[in-house]
Design a protein around this motif. Structure first.
Motif, PDB file in Angstrom:
ATOM      1  N   GLY A  70       5.542  -0.769   0.993  1.00 36.36           N
ATOM      2  CA  GLY A  70       4.471  -0.969   0.032  1.00 36.36           C
ATOM      3  C   GLY A  70       3.335   0.013   0.210  1.00 36.36           C
ATOM      4  N   LEU A  71       2.367  -0.131  -0.658  1.00 37.00           N
ATOM      5  CA  LEU A  71       1.233   0.776  -0.705  1.00 37.00           C
ATOM      6  C   LEU A  71       0.410   0.752   0.580  1.00 37.00           C
ATOM      7  CD1 LEU A  71      -0.221   2.813  -2.467  1.00 37.00           C
ATOM      8  CD2 LEU A  71      -1.532   0.931  -3.455  1.00 37.00           C
ATOM      9  N   ALA A  72       0.216  -0.408   1.172  1.00 36.73           N
ATOM     10  CA  ALA A  72      -0.571  -0.498   2.408  1.00 36.73           C
ATOM     11  C   ALA A  72       0.087   0.318   3.521  1.00 36.73           C
ATOM     12  CB  ALA A  72      -0.739  -1.945   2.837  1.00 36.73           C
ATOM     13  N   ILE A  73       1.392   0.257   3.621  1.00 34.08           N
ATOM     14  CA  ILE A  73       2.109   1.028   4.639  1.00 34.08           C
ATOM     15  C   ILE A  73       2.004   2.517   4.343  1.00 34.08           C
ATOM     16  CG2 ILE A  73       4.401   1.553   5.576  1.00 34.08           C
ATOM     17  CD1 ILE A  73       4.982  -1.473   5.326  1.00 34.08           C
ATOM     18  N   GLU A  74       2.216   2.896   3.104  1.00 27.72           N
ATOM     19  CA  GLU A  74       2.114   4.307   2.721  1.00 27.72           C
ATOM     20  C   GLU A  74       0.728   4.863   3.026  1.00 27.72           C
ATOM     21  OE1 GLU A  74       3.270   4.707  -1.387  1.00 27.72           O
ATOM     22  OE2 GLU A  74       5.097   3.560  -1.036  1.00 27.72           O
ATOM     23  N   ARG A  75      -0.297   4.118   2.686  1.00 29.61           N
ATOM     24  CA  ARG A  75      -1.664   4.573   2.939  1.00 29.61           C
ATOM     25  C   ARG A  75      -1.981   4.622   4.425  1.00 29.61           C
ATOM     26  NH1 ARG A  75      -5.196   1.624  -1.821  1.00 29.61           N
ATOM     27  NH2 ARG A  75      -4.448   2.963  -3.510  1.00 29.61           N
ATOM     28  N   GLY A  76      -1.500   3.663   5.171  1.00 30.22           N
ATOM     29  CA  GLY A  76      -1.732   3.651   6.614  1.00 30.22           C
ATOM     30  C   GLY A  76      -1.083   4.844   7.295  1.00 30.22           C
ATOM     31  N   ILE A  77       0.142   5.149   6.916  1.00 35.76           N
ATOM     32  CA  ILE A  77       0.833   6.309   7.483  1.00 35.76           C
ATOM     33  C   ILE A  77       0.112   7.590   7.096  1.00 35.76           C
ATOM     34  CG2 ILE A  77       2.948   7.681   7.369  1.00 35.76           C
ATOM     35  CD1 ILE A  77       4.493   5.010   7.232  1.00 35.76           C
ATOM     36  N   ALA A  78      -0.304   7.696   5.838  1.00 32.01           N
ATOM     37  CA  ALA A  78      -1.034   8.882   5.382  1.00 32.01           C
ATOM     38  C   ALA A  78      -2.349   9.029   6.154  1.00 32.01           C
ATOM     39  CB  ALA A  78      -1.297   8.804   3.882  1.00 32.01           C
ATOM     40  N   TYR A  79      -3.015   7.923   6.411  1.00 39.53           N
ATOM     41  CA  TYR A  79      -4.264   7.939   7.174  1.00 39.53           C
ATOM     42  C   TYR A  79      -4.028   8.497   8.573  1.00 39.53           C
ATOM     43  CZ  TYR A  79      -8.265   5.993   9.741  1.00 39.53           C
ATOM     44  OH  TYR A  79      -9.359   5.826  10.541  1.00 39.53           O
ATOM     45  N   LEU A  80      -2.982   8.013   9.251  1.00 38.59           N
ATOM     46  CA  LEU A  80      -2.688   8.511  10.595  1.00 38.59           C
ATOM     47  C   LEU A  80      -2.256   9.974  10.559  1.00 38.59           C
ATOM     48  CD1 LEU A  80      -0.875   5.477  12.246  1.00 38.59           C
ATOM     49  CD2 LEU A  80      -3.179   6.331  12.702  1.00 38.59           C
ATOM     50  N   ALA A  81      -1.501  10.355   9.563  1.00 35.66           N
ATOM     51  CA  ALA A  81      -1.088  11.752   9.438  1.00 35.66           C
ATOM     52  C   ALA A  81      -2.303  12.656   9.249  1.00 35.66           C
ATOM     53  CB  ALA A  81      -0.112  11.916   8.275  1.00 35.66           C
ATOM     54  N   ASN A  82      -3.270  12.189   8.493  1.00 29.18           N
ATOM     55  CA  ASN A  82      -4.483  12.969   8.254  1.00 29.18           C
ATOM     56  C   ASN A  82      -5.343  13.092   9.513  1.00 29.18           C
ATOM     57  OD1 ASN A  82      -6.339  14.415   6.580  1.00 29.18           O
ATOM     58  ND2 ASN A  82      -7.612  12.581   6.569  1.00 29.18           N
TER      59      ASN A  82
END
Length: 114
Positions: free
Chosen positions: A17-29
């Protein structure tokens, strides 16, 4: 650290879901160019081995995470800095390394990662 722990909980049972996608993107950033993460969620802060080891410990087994971050750079960073890690961080890294380094190929089998 908290983000990686929350992501692991959300990913349990094949969560998506979106929360997981955003969390991963946050850590990648937040990941530094050398492959490690800072202790504070400010990109210009120096790397923190304990935070980085914790993030990898929680998420290295997830393909989505490995695809989004510079996973190989993180592994390389830890391999290069292992001797300078404090004891507890080194112990955590050793557990991660057992799961994340490719195992030797046996009779044509694919190498195992995390």
């Amino acid at each position: 650290m908290l983000t990686s722990l929350c992501l692991r909980a959300l990913m349990a049972g094949n969560g998506a879901g979106l929360a997981i996608e955003r969390g991963i993107a946050y850590l990648a950033n937040l990941q530094k160019s050398e492959g490690a993460w800072p202790a504070e969620p400010i990109r210009r802060m120096p790397v923190d081995p304990r935070t980085s080891a914790f993030v990898l410990y929680q998420l290295a087994g997830d393909d989505r995470f490995r695809a989004a971050v510079r996973f190989d750079d993180a592994i390389t960073w830890f391999d290069a800095h292992r001797s300078s890690l404090e004891l507890e961080t080194r112990r955590l890294w050793d557990r991660i390394a057992l799961r994340c380094h490719p195992l030797p190929t046996v009779r044509g089998a694919e190498p195992s990662l995390c």
